[in-house]
Design an enzyme around this catalytic site. Structure first.
Site, PDB file in Angstrom:
ATOM      1  N   GLY A  63       0.861  -1.179   0.000  1.00 22.30           N
ATOM      2  CA  GLY A  63       0.000   0.000   0.000  1.00 22.30           C
ATOM      3  C   GLY A  63       0.893   1.223   0.000  1.00 22.30           C
ATOM      4  O   GLY A  63       1.781   1.352  -0.831  1.00 22.30           O
ATOM      5  N   GLU A  64       0.689   2.090   0.965  1.00 22.65           N
ATOM      6  CA  GLU A  64       1.504   3.296   1.096  1.00 22.65           C
ATOM      7  C   GLU A  64       2.052   3.322   2.530  1.00 22.65           C
ATOM      8  O   GLU A  64       1.282   3.467   3.478  1.00 22.65           O
ATOM      9  CB  GLU A  64       0.638   4.519   0.782  1.00 22.65           C
ATOM     10  N   SER A  65       3.357   3.180   2.647  1.00 24.85           N
ATOM     11  CA  SER A  65       3.933   2.989   3.988  1.00 24.85           C
ATOM     12  C   SER A  65       3.724   4.196   4.905  1.00 24.85           C
ATOM     13  O   SER A  65       3.553   4.031   6.115  1.00 24.85           O
ATOM     14  CB  SER A  65       5.420   2.648   3.881  1.00 24.85           C
ATOM     15  N   CYS A  94       6.193  -5.174   0.406  1.00 28.99           N
ATOM     16  CA  CYS A  94       6.347  -3.849  -0.204  1.00 28.99           C
ATOM     17  C   CYS A  94       6.222  -2.732   0.850  1.00 28.99           C
ATOM     18  O   CYS A  94       7.130  -2.566   1.648  1.00 28.99           O
ATOM     19  CB  CYS A  94       5.382  -3.692  -1.371  1.00 28.99           C
ATOM     20  N   ARG A 120      12.838   3.719  -0.797  1.00 31.30           N
ATOM     21  CA  ARG A 120      11.477   3.665  -1.355  1.00 31.30           C
ATOM     22  C   ARG A 120      11.472   4.014  -2.838  1.00 31.30           C
ATOM     23  O   ARG A 120      12.323   4.760  -3.317  1.00 31.30           O
ATOM     24  CB  ARG A 120      10.573   4.632  -0.598  1.00 31.30           C
ATOM     25  N   ILE A 152       5.605  -3.183  -7.602  1.00 30.77           N
ATOM     26  CA  ILE A 152       4.805  -1.985  -7.894  1.00 30.77           C
ATOM     27  C   ILE A 152       5.351  -0.822  -7.061  1.00 30.77           C
ATOM     28  O   ILE A 152       5.260  -0.845  -5.827  1.00 30.77           O
ATOM     29  CB  ILE A 152       3.312  -2.201  -7.555  1.00 30.77           C
ATOM     30  N   HIS A 189       5.098  -8.398  -4.247  1.00 31.03           N
ATOM     31  CA  HIS A 189       3.734  -8.689  -3.765  1.00 31.03           C
ATOM     32  C   HIS A 189       3.279 -10.113  -4.091  1.00 31.03           C
ATOM     33  O   HIS A 189       2.514 -10.304  -5.050  1.00 31.03           O
ATOM     34  CB  HIS A 189       2.736  -7.755  -4.464  1.00 31.03           C
ATOM     35  N   GLU A 191       0.983 -11.600  -2.810  1.00 31.42           N
ATOM     36  CA  GLU A 191      -0.486 -11.609  -2.668  1.00 31.42           C
ATOM     37  C   GLU A 191      -1.188 -11.240  -3.980  1.00 31.42           C
ATOM     38  O   GLU A 191      -2.397 -11.398  -4.106  1.00 31.42           O
ATOM     39  CB  GLU A 191      -0.921 -10.672  -1.535  1.00 31.42           C
TER      40      GLU A 191
HETATM   41  N1  GLN Z   1       5.765   3.064  -2.803  1.00 38.96           N
HETATM   42  C1  GLN Z   1       5.052   2.585  -1.639  1.00 38.96           C
HETATM   43  C2  GLN Z   1       5.677   3.126  -0.357  1.00 38.96           C
HETATM   44  O1  GLN Z   1       6.732   3.714  -0.418  1.00 38.96           O
HETATM   45  C3  GLN Z   1       5.025   1.078  -1.609  1.00 38.96           C
HETATM   46  C4  GLN Z   1       4.254   0.547  -2.810  1.00 38.96           C
HETATM   47  C5  GLN Z   1       3.595  -0.762  -2.603  1.00 38.96           C
HETATM   48  O2  GLN Z   1       3.361  -1.231  -1.484  1.00 38.96           O
HETATM   49  N2  GLN Z   1       3.244  -1.342  -3.726  1.00 38.96           N
HETATM   50  O3  GLN Z   1       5.123   2.967   0.673  1.00 38.96           O
END
Ligand code: GLN
Length: 208
Positions: A63-65, A94, A120, A152, A189, A191
């Site tokens: 997701g987005e950390s 990720c 990242r 991704i 990922h 998943e």
């Molecule tokens: N770019 C996202 C981050 O820095 C990670 C991307 C992902 O989980 N697919 O959190």
């Protein structure tokens, strides 16, 4: 090579009722949920500290950390998650791997659980997402059947030190998976594929 759970783990699975949590603050937690269910493991979505109670392991999704970290702070999950990761198997995919790390080279809430540094979005805009088949000898048939690794906006693990070990690299040597005891970090990922072998590996780790 870090220790795999071994076949004993899966055999024990049949006899015990395993429950694996998935941190469900943001990101692709439902994909992890469905794979665990297909393996006969009970998944539990974790949104509050009390949801961690009695779990055998935890997955932190992609997701987005920064968002995952901010929500974890807002829901008072940081201390319980740090404690949980000292005692149980935890796997970050990720964004989850970033959140597990000790250093993301910028200021954001981290669990500081794994002896890894991450960079990242290390592949840049041109290659936002891609899939590579990675030989992974620690997985079932992992030599003959490479694992489909989906990246991704993925991080690279730039350094692995202390108790952590390199688990997988790209052909050019860049690190994309690491393990530290029962803690696991993957830049990619599993998943998002129909290949359940990485989840199986984690479930075995959680039973070991
Ligand atoms: N770019 C996202 C981050 O820095 C990670 C991307 C992902 O989980 N697919 O959190």
């Amino acid at each position: 090579m870090p220790p795999a759970g071994g076949s004993l783990g899966l055999r024990r699975l049949i006899n015990t009722h395993m429950e694996i949590g998935i941190l469900a603050l943001q990101g692709d937690f439902s994909e992890h949920h469905d794979i665990l269910q297909s393996l006969g493991v009970s998944p539990r979505l974790v949104k509050l500290p009390r949801d961690l109670s009695g779990l055998d392991g935890l997955i932190i999704p992609g997701g987005e950390s920064t968002t995952i970290g901010k929500l974890a702070e807002a829901f008072d999950l940081m201390t319980p998650l740090r404690q949980f990761s000292k005692e149980h198997a935890v796997w970050g995919t990720c964004a989850g791997a970033i959140f597990l790390s000790k250093d993301a080279q910028r200021s954001q809430p981290l669990l500081n659980a794994m002896d890894i540094t991450v960079a990242r979005n290390a592949f840049g805009r041109q290659v936002d997402s891609f899939e590579i088949r990675l030989p992974a000898p620690f997985l079932k048939d992992g030599k003959e059947k490479p694992f489909p690794a989906v990246f991704i906006r993925a991080p690279i693990i730039t350094s692995v030190y202390g108790d952590a070990q390199v688990l997988l690299t790209l052909a050019d040597g860049r690190i994309v998976a690491a393990q530290q005891g029962r803690l696991l970090a993957t830049s990619f990922h599993p998943e998002l594929t129909s290949d359940t072998r990485f989840h199986q590996y984690f479930v075995e780790l959680a039973t070991s």
